[in-house]
Design a protein around this motif. Structure first.
Motif, PDB file in Angstrom:
ATOM      1  N   VAL A 287      -1.427  54.582  46.690  1.00 50.95           N
ATOM      2  CA  VAL A 287      -1.085  53.558  47.410  1.00 50.95           C
ATOM      3  C   VAL A 287      -0.900  52.281  46.804  1.00 50.95           C
ATOM      4  N   CYS A 288       0.317  51.704  47.023  1.00 53.27           N
ATOM      5  CA  CYS A 288       0.525  50.329  46.383  1.00 53.27           C
ATOM      6  C   CYS A 288       0.411  49.444  47.785  1.00 53.27           C
ATOM      7  N   SER A 289      -0.398  48.687  47.909  1.00 53.88           N
ATOM      8  CA  SER A 289      -0.520  47.690  49.168  1.00 53.88           C
ATOM      9  C   SER A 289      -0.029  46.478  48.988  1.00 53.88           C
ATOM     10  N   ALA A 290       0.513  45.891  47.737  1.00 56.47           N
ATOM     11  CA  ALA A 290       0.923  44.786  47.418  1.00 56.47           C
ATOM     12  C   ALA A 290       2.281  44.715  46.501  1.00 56.47           C
ATOM     13  N   PRO A 291       3.387  44.378  46.779  1.00 57.69           N
ATOM     14  CA  PRO A 291       4.414  44.469  45.895  1.00 57.69           C
ATOM     15  C   PRO A 291       4.377  44.052  44.432  1.00 57.69           C
ATOM     16  N   ARG A 292       3.259  42.966  44.288  1.00 53.93           N
ATOM     17  CA  ARG A 292       3.023  42.379  42.805  1.00 53.93           C
ATOM     18  C   ARG A 292       2.363  43.321  42.014  1.00 53.93           C
ATOM     19  N   THR A 293       2.048  44.453  42.504  1.00 56.66           N
ATOM     20  CA  THR A 293       1.348  45.223  41.646  1.00 56.66           C
ATOM     21  C   THR A 293       2.088  46.614  41.559  1.00 56.66           C
ATOM     22  N   PHE A 294       3.223  46.528  42.054  1.00 57.71           N
ATOM     23  CA  PHE A 294       3.928  47.765  42.291  1.00 57.71           C
ATOM     24  C   PHE A 294       4.485  48.322  40.848  1.00 57.71           C
ATOM     25  N   THR A 295       4.823  47.499  39.738  1.00 59.54           N
ATOM     26  CA  THR A 295       4.826  47.725  38.450  1.00 59.54           C
ATOM     27  C   THR A 295       3.800  48.406  37.604  1.00 59.54           C
ATOM     28  N   GLU A 296       2.331  47.859  37.845  1.00 58.07           N
ATOM     29  CA  GLU A 296       1.609  48.465  37.356  1.00 58.07           C
ATOM     30  C   GLU A 296       1.007  49.949  37.865  1.00 58.07           C
ATOM     31  N   HIS A 297       1.327  50.170  39.134  1.00 60.87           N
ATOM     32  CA  HIS A 297       1.356  51.544  39.704  1.00 60.87           C
ATOM     33  C   HIS A 297       2.282  52.512  39.208  1.00 60.87           C
ATOM     34  N   MET A 298       3.453  52.113  38.904  1.00 61.94           N
ATOM     35  CA  MET A 298       4.504  52.907  38.310  1.00 61.94           C
ATOM     36  C   MET A 298       4.171  53.213  36.929  1.00 61.94           C
ATOM     37  N   ALA A 299       3.654  52.283  36.103  1.00 65.19           N
ATOM     38  CA  ALA A 299       3.209  52.538  34.958  1.00 65.19           C
ATOM     39  C   ALA A 299       2.153  53.388  34.771  1.00 65.19           C
TER      40      ALA A 299
END
Length: 549
Positions: A287-299
């Motif tokens: 789960v990604c709850s904050a858009p600013r961490t989206f790139t990190e979750h994808m990687a």
């Protein structure tokens, strides 16, 4: 929790207990409305929007209706560039107090409406552990057809059982339901359609890969095969090879890793609902709850599908989808929007942003699981076409290099463990083609590819590096173990008899170079180290495995 009902009741109770915290957020936003800023109105709208969606998801329609009413008024003011009046604020405070009463009532009562059970809701588990050894049943009256298909499958290390009649096939199915079936349409004691229906009616029969073969190739045969429950129907002998490829692809799907789903959702209760539904269907969920961490979750997570909310803080789900679509490696990544916005305008925006599907909250668990499953299956099929070599079914050169880079990137993030890169090349392959023909050469390459798949771990990365050269990345395997493993593979491959025509038999060897990963090593340097070691193995006599100094 043992059932979906119990998990849903738990989620529903957590939603009701979390209600007061949500109302505190609304109180604080209303207090700030004295400044009358657009941002505050947008915050208020988002709070009511999340509450409306969660109320519907957790079967609290009165909560959802009140929150939706407040959300609509916020939206009207924002679109009209108006400031809220005292009447607006008073109405919102009244809704807030009524919501408090509804949450208190919900917490006090234990009578909850229960959705479908877990099995019906999710349509079965996508991650059920498959048998370690695959099993295929060939049903065809023609013994030569069975021999041809059996030899190809056994070459892949897949056990094969054979039947020439309906009665024999049913007896074998009763003994053990096969993972895959190849069934002729016409059999001496009945039709193959009955065999398909018989297998589908067995427990777990829906999971079997079933293909039919028709000598006539009529459209009616195809239609009847699909109606009986077959996955596809092919004409024999013209499409035997296509049927073989399709069956292998379907069997690989059953053995594949658990699919990874990234849920992009800032509302903890919506995220919990999606996680519970998808995990109960057998998927791995982050789960990604904050858009600013989206790139990190994808990687770090490398999702195979995105389940995206639209209303997010700072940016919208549409913006994140456009960001994803700008990257070539994610061009085919499925994106499903899950939002409370049901208007046609939202669906159009989702399509323009690159979304594959638009589901409206509250979404039924069965619909969510089915939509995710269908999109994943199609994406994996397209990915196999794009990233797999047609002859060997191994990764293409570009895909293999991409996987190597991902391993290096993980090492850069301090992922512990050793890794070994192997480049191997078939010895005197030009001589094989010149002496026995290119078809025999292709069979040699396919045989080596099958041997690598059969003997290496599922987590190992195998690719066709180019021509008769293959690449293998053995992650978390010490260099000494890697050398022993590749040497054993060489000895087994060198002992295989290859055929050309009816009376020609020959044997082939390969040479290999292994380079261990060292801290700070870049991809081109790692590849070069393995390549130079392979060259040294060739120069020193071939038919050997060397390790880089």
């Amino acid at each position: 929790m043992s059932t979906w009902d119990e998990e849903f009741r738990q989620l529903q109770a957590e939603f009701l207990r979390g209600g007061p915290d949500r109302l505190v957020d609304i109180d604080e936003t209303l207090e700030r409305l004295d400044r009358g800023t657009a941002a505050t109105l947008a915050d208020l709208k988002r709070h009511f929007h999340k509450l409306a969606g969660a109320g519907a998801t957790y079967q609290r329609p009165h909560i959802s209706t009140l929150a939706r009413e407040a959300e609509r008024r916020c939206d009207e003011l924002i679109k009209g560039h108006h400031q809220p009046s005292s009447d607006d604020v008073g109405r919102w405070r009244d809704i807030r107090h009524r919501l408090t009463a509804l949450f208190d009532e919900g917490i006090a009562t234990t009578v909850l409406t229960e959705p479908e059970s877990a099995t019906a809701a999710t349509g079965g588990s996508a991650g059920e552990s498959s048998r370690s050894a695959l099993d295929v049943l060939l049903v065809d009256e023609n013994q030569e057809t069975r021999r041809l298909l059996a030899s190809v499958l056994q070459h892949e290390g897949i056990p094969v059982r054979e039947a020439g009649t309906c009665a024999e096939a049913k007896a074998l199915i009763d003994t053990r339901l096969p993972d895959g079936l190849l069934v002729d349409v016409r059999l001496p004691d009945g039709s193959g359609y009955g065999i398909v229906e018989y297998a589908r009616q067995k427990p777990d029969g829906d999971h079997a890969a079933i293909l039919m073969l028709s000598a006539a190739g009529d459209f009616l045969d195809l239609a009847e095969a699909i109606h009986a429950g077959a996955d596809a129907c092919y004409t024999k002998p013209a499409e035997i090879e296509a049927a073989h490829r399709k069956l292998l692809q379907m069997l690989e799907r059953s053995q594949a890793e658990i699919p990874r789903i990234l849920v992009v959702e800032d509302d903890e209760f919506h995220a919990a609902f999606a996680r519970t539904v998808l995990e109960s269907a057998g998927y791995q969920v982050d789960v990604c709850s904050a858009p600013r961490t989206f790139t990190e979750h994808m990687a770090t997570f490398h999702p195979e599908l995105l389940l995206m909310d639209v209303n997010l803080p700072e940016v919208s789900g549409y913006d994140l989808a456009r960001l994803v679509r700008q990257q070539e490696q994610h061009a085919a990544l499925p994106i499903i929007f899950l939002t409370s916005e049901a208007e046609m305008e939202s669906r159009i925006r989702a399509a323009k942003a690159g979304g594959d599907e638009h589901l409206t909250k509250p979404v039924h668990p069965a619909l969510l699981a089915s939509a995710v499953g269908a999109r994943l299956e199609r994406a994996r099929f397209l990915k196999s076409l794009l990233h797999r070599d047609g002859l060997t079914r191994l990764l293409t050169h570009a895909s293999f290099m991409e996987q190597v880079q991902q391993v290096i990137d993980r090492r850069a993030r301090s992922t512990p463990g050793s890794a070994s890169l192997v480049l191997l090349d078939v010895d005197h392959f030009k001589r094989v083609n010149d002496t026995y023909g290119h078809q025999a050469g292709d069979r040699v390459l396919a045989t080596l590819a099958a041997s690598l798949r059969q003997h290496l771990r599922r987590t190992d990365i195998i690719g066709r590096y180019g021509g008769e050269e293959f690449g293998v990345l053995l992650d978390h395997l010490p260099i000494d173990d890697a050398q022993r493993l590749i040497t054993r593979l060489l000895n087994e491959f060198a002992a295989l008899d290859h055929t050309a025509g009816e009376h020609q038999h020959f044997r082939v060897t390969f040479s290999a170079g292994i380079a261990p990963y060292r801290e700070g090593l870049e991809r081109h340097a790692w590849i070069e180290a393995a390549d130079l070691t392979l060259y040294a193995a060739k120069k020193s006599g071939r038919n050997r495995v060397l390790v880089a100094p």
